[in-house]
Design a protein around this motif. Structure first.
Motif, PDB file in Angstrom:
ATOM      1  N   GLN A   1       0.831  -1.198   0.000  1.00 21.89           N
ATOM      2  CA  GLN A   1       0.000   0.000   0.000  1.00 21.89           C
ATOM      3  C   GLN A   1       0.872   1.257   0.000  1.00 21.89           C
ATOM      4  N   ASP A   2       1.961   1.226   0.728  1.00 18.56           N
ATOM      5  CA  ASP A   2       2.873   2.367   0.768  1.00 18.56           C
ATOM      6  C   ASP A   2       3.526   2.589  -0.599  1.00 18.56           C
ATOM      7  N   VAL A   3       3.987   1.516  -1.215  1.00 24.73           N
ATOM      8  CA  VAL A   3       4.619   1.618  -2.536  1.00 24.73           C
ATOM      9  C   VAL A   3       3.611   2.118  -3.576  1.00 24.73           C
ATOM     10  N   ALA A   4       2.396   1.589  -3.521  1.00 25.80           N
ATOM     11  CA  ALA A   4       1.352   2.043  -4.453  1.00 25.80           C
ATOM     12  C   ALA A   4       1.063   3.524  -4.241  1.00 25.80           C
TER      13      ALA A   4
ATOM     14  N   LYS B   1       1.405   6.484  -6.961  1.00 26.86           N
ATOM     15  CA  LYS B   1       0.295   7.399  -7.272  1.00 26.86           C
ATOM     16  C   LYS B   1       0.714   8.845  -7.081  1.00 26.86           C
ATOM     17  N   GLU B   2       1.394   9.103  -5.980  1.00 33.28           N
ATOM     18  CA  GLU B   2       1.834  10.470  -5.714  1.00 33.28           C
ATOM     19  C   GLU B   2       2.783  10.947  -6.814  1.00 33.28           C
ATOM     20  N   GLY B   3       3.717  10.093  -7.204  1.00 36.70           N
ATOM     21  CA  GLY B   3       4.659  10.455  -8.262  1.00 36.70           C
ATOM     22  C   GLY B   3       3.975  10.679  -9.594  1.00 36.70           C
ATOM     23  N   LEU B   4       3.024   9.834  -9.922  1.00 43.06           N
ATOM     24  CA  LEU B   4       2.280   9.992 -11.172  1.00 43.06           C
ATOM     25  C   LEU B   4       1.447  11.267 -11.143  1.00 43.06           C
TER      26      LEU B   4
ATOM     27  N   THR C   1       1.943  14.388 -13.718  1.00 45.21           N
ATOM     28  CA  THR C   1       0.859  14.763 -14.641  1.00 45.21           C
ATOM     29  C   THR C   1       0.094  16.007 -14.194  1.00 45.21           C
ATOM     30  N   GLY C   2       0.423  16.489 -13.019  1.00 45.45           N
ATOM     31  CA  GLY C   2      -0.301  17.652 -12.505  1.00 45.45           C
ATOM     32  C   GLY C   2      -1.679  17.306 -11.962  1.00 45.45           C
TER      33      GLY C   2
ATOM     34  N   GLU D   1      -4.372  11.179  -3.259  1.00 41.29           N
ATOM     35  CA  GLU D   1      -4.697   9.770  -2.991  1.00 41.29           C
ATOM     36  C   GLU D   1      -3.437   8.989  -2.627  1.00 41.29           C
ATOM     37  N   GLY D   2      -2.359   9.279  -3.327  1.00 42.04           N
ATOM     38  CA  GLY D   2      -1.094   8.614  -3.028  1.00 42.04           C
ATOM     39  C   GLY D   2      -0.611   8.920  -1.625  1.00 42.04           C
TER      40      GLY D   2
END
Length: 75
Positions: free
Chosen positions: A12-15, A19-22, A26-27, A34-35
């Motif tokens: 869950q942490d890696v996901a 998500k945060e990086g994506l 992408t802005g 959510e990340g």
């Protein structure tokens, strides 16, 4: 904490980091948020499991001391 729980929390942490990086790339602020929430949730689950483990250990110590006292009174 069980190995299965540790794996789930790490996943869950890696996901969440992905998500945060994506979201950052992408802005997409919602995806980024959510990340961060996923990461915070995983950390909270780890902390709760650590607290449960510590409480269980202390309870065992108290039970052992109480048994020792009772055994001492029986003599």
């Amino acid at each position: 904490m069980s190995l299965e729980d540790k794996i789930k929390n790490t996943a869950q942490d890696v996901a969440g980091k992905a998500k945060e990086g994506l979201g950052e790339a992408t802005g997409d602020e919602q995806l980024k948020t959510e990340g961060k929430v996923n990461q915070a949730t995983a950390s909270a689950k780890d902390a709760l499991a650590d607290a449960k483990d510590a409480a269980s250990e202390k309870a065992g110590e108290v039970a052992d001391k109480a048994k020792g006292l009772i055994d001492g009174l029986k003599k």
